[in-house]
Design a protein around this motif. Structure first.
Motif, short mmCIF file in Angstrom:
data_model
loop_
_atom_site.label_atom_id
_atom_site.label_comp_id
_atom_site.label_asym_id
_atom_site.label_seq_id
_atom_site.Cartn_x
_atom_site.Cartn_y
_atom_site.Cartn_z
N GLY A 1 -41.92 10.22 21.80
CA GLY A 1 -43.19 9.87 21.20
C GLY A 1 -43.91 8.78 21.97
N GLY A 2 -43.17 7.78 22.40
CA GLY A 2 -43.78 6.70 23.17
C GLY A 2 -44.34 7.18 24.49
N GLN A 3 -43.63 8.10 25.15
CA GLN A 3 -44.11 8.66 26.42
C GLN A 3 -45.35 9.52 26.19
OE1 GLN A 3 -40.43 10.49 27.62
NE2 GLN A 3 -39.96 8.87 29.09
N GLN A 4 -45.36 10.27 25.10
CA GLN A 4 -46.55 11.07 24.80
C GLN A 4 -47.77 10.17 24.59
OE1 GLN A 4 -46.13 14.45 21.98
NE2 GLN A 4 -43.93 13.99 22.02
N GLN A 5 -47.55 9.03 23.92
CA GLN A 5 -48.67 8.12 23.73
C GLN A 5 -49.14 7.55 25.06
OE1 GLN A 5 -51.27 7.61 22.27
NE2 GLN A 5 -50.68 6.61 20.34
N ARG A 6 -48.22 7.33 25.99
CA ARG A 6 -48.60 6.84 27.32
C ARG A 6 -49.43 7.89 28.07
NH1 ARG A 6 -45.76 2.43 29.67
NH2 ARG A 6 -44.53 1.35 28.11
N VAL A 7 -49.06 9.15 27.90
CA VAL A 7 -49.88 10.22 28.50
C VAL A 7 -51.29 10.18 27.91
CG1 VAL A 7 -50.17 12.72 28.76
CG2 VAL A 7 -47.90 11.71 28.98
N ALA A 8 -51.37 9.99 26.59
CA ALA A 8 -52.67 9.91 25.93
C ALA A 8 -53.49 8.73 26.45
CB ALA A 8 -52.49 9.81 24.43
N VAL A 9 -52.83 7.60 26.70
CA VAL A 9 -53.52 6.44 27.24
C VAL A 9 -53.99 6.72 28.67
CG1 VAL A 9 -53.29 4.03 27.94
CG2 VAL A 9 -52.32 4.79 25.76
N ALA A 10 -53.13 7.36 29.47
CA ALA A 10 -53.53 7.72 30.84
C ALA A 10 -54.73 8.63 30.84
CB ALA A 10 -52.35 8.38 31.56
N ARG A 11 -54.73 9.61 29.94
CA ARG A 11 -55.88 10.51 29.83
C ARG A 11 -57.15 9.74 29.45
NH1 ARG A 11 -55.14 14.75 25.23
NH2 ARG A 11 -55.35 12.80 24.05
N ALA A 12 -57.01 8.76 28.57
CA ALA A 12 -58.17 7.96 28.16
C ALA A 12 -58.71 7.12 29.30
CB ALA A 12 -57.78 7.07 26.98
N LEU A 13 -57.83 6.73 30.22
CA LEU A 13 -58.24 5.83 31.30
C LEU A 13 -58.74 6.55 32.55
CD1 LEU A 13 -55.26 3.29 31.16
CD2 LEU A 13 -57.60 2.90 30.36
N VAL A 14 -58.47 7.84 32.67
CA VAL A 14 -58.63 8.52 33.95
C VAL A 14 -60.09 8.59 34.41
CG1 VAL A 14 -58.88 10.90 33.08
CG2 VAL A 14 -57.72 10.47 35.28
N THR A 15 -61.03 8.53 33.48
CA THR A 15 -62.45 8.57 33.87
C THR A 15 -63.01 7.19 34.19
OG1 THR A 15 -63.16 8.44 31.56
CG2 THR A 15 -62.88 10.66 32.51
N GLY A 16 -62.18 6.15 34.04
CA GLY A 16 -62.68 4.79 34.25
C GLY A 16 -63.71 4.39 33.22
N PRO A 17 -63.44 4.59 31.91
CA PRO A 17 -64.44 4.37 30.87
C PRO A 17 -64.77 2.89 30.68
CG PRO A 17 -62.32 4.71 29.86
CD PRO A 17 -62.13 4.97 31.33
N ALA A 18 -65.95 2.64 30.11
CA ALA A 18 -66.35 1.28 29.77
C ALA A 18 -65.55 0.76 28.59
CB ALA A 18 -67.84 1.23 29.45
N LEU A 19 -65.12 1.69 27.71
CA LEU A 19 -64.48 1.31 26.45
C LEU A 19 -63.24 2.16 26.22
CD1 LEU A 19 -64.47 -0.03 23.57
CD2 LEU A 19 -65.94 1.88 22.85
#
Length: 243
Positions: free
Chosen positions: A163-181
């Motif tokens: 579960g923790g690794q899946q959440q890390r994948v989700a965080v990586a996906r959130a960061l991959v576009t270099g978002p402002a937020l």
């Protein structure tokens, strides 16, 4: 109206101070008349670049409605919401979709990973929607997975990860576009205590690196990790702490 037109409309940073988020008198009403539900009431909230803000509230307090507003997933009944100085009310649905993809990284409680797809492909997905070429998106996805400590897990599917690794994948996906937020909705809700500690440590590191984070939670201990805590109650906001 284009983004440039919106900027000309007076939606720029206030008093020369740069805010990633600037919410002014934001309200959301569902229904009408005697059955109307006031989910948000004249909410004001500003978040500076690089801040880590926790929004805490119990079920029914209005925090989920606020999340939908900040994520451009729903429109307010009244008030203004500026993201990176841009008033999102001036954007049509297509422009808002582009804004969500490029400027907002979402992390959800349920991870929302595609089950039969590798970690790498899950992280690449926002770049696919953005039309980024295959080689570039692979390189950026690999870098995002390395950032969250998942080197060597690129070819694993969600059911092969904790579960923790899946959440890390989700965080990586959130960061991959270099978002402002980075907008996180109960990101520890489906994690055990050890994975929760790991996830919060990751958010601490992201904040230390200059990421702007708004985290929605009902947990006081999770909220305490942020530098600012804002409480939602009956659709209203009050700031309770600044670290």
């Amino acid at each position: 109206m284009t983004g440039r037109d919106a900027e000309r409309s007076g939606a720029g940073p206030i008093n020369g101070v740069e805010h990633v988020l600037d919410v002014r008198k934001l309200s959301k009403v569902y229904g009408a008349g005697e059955t109307a539900v006031h989910a948000l009431r004249d909410v004001d909230l500003t978040v500076r670049r690089g801040e880590y803000v926790a929004v805490i509230g119990q079920s029914g307090s209005g925090k989920s409605t606020l999340l939908n507003m900040l994520g451009c997933l729903d429109a307010p009944t009244s008030g203004r919401y500026l993201l990176e100085g841009l008033d999102v009310a001036y954007l049509d649905e297509r422009q808002q979709a582009v804004l969500r993809n490029r400027q907002i990284g979402f992390v959800f409680q349920a991870f929302n990973l595609i089950p039969r797809t590798t970690a790498l492909a899950n992280v690449e997905l926002p770049l696919v929607y953005a039309g980024v070429g295959r080689r570039v998106r692979r390189d950026r996805a690999m870098a995002a997975l390395a950032l969250v400590g998942l080197q060597g897990r690129e070819d694993h599917r969600p059911n092969q990860l904790s579960g923790g690794q899946q959440q890390r994948v989700a965080v990586a996906r959130a960061l991959v576009t270099g978002p402002a937020l980075l907008l996180a909705d109960e990101p520890t809700g489906n994690l055990d205590s050890r994975s929760t500690a790991d996830a919060l440590a990751l958010f601490d590191r992201l904040h230390a690196s200059g990421r702007t984070i708004v985290l929605i939670t009902h947990d006081d201990e999770v909220a305490a990790r942020a530098e600012r805590v804002v409480v939602v109650s009956d659709g209203r906001l009050s700031e309770t702490a600044r670290r």
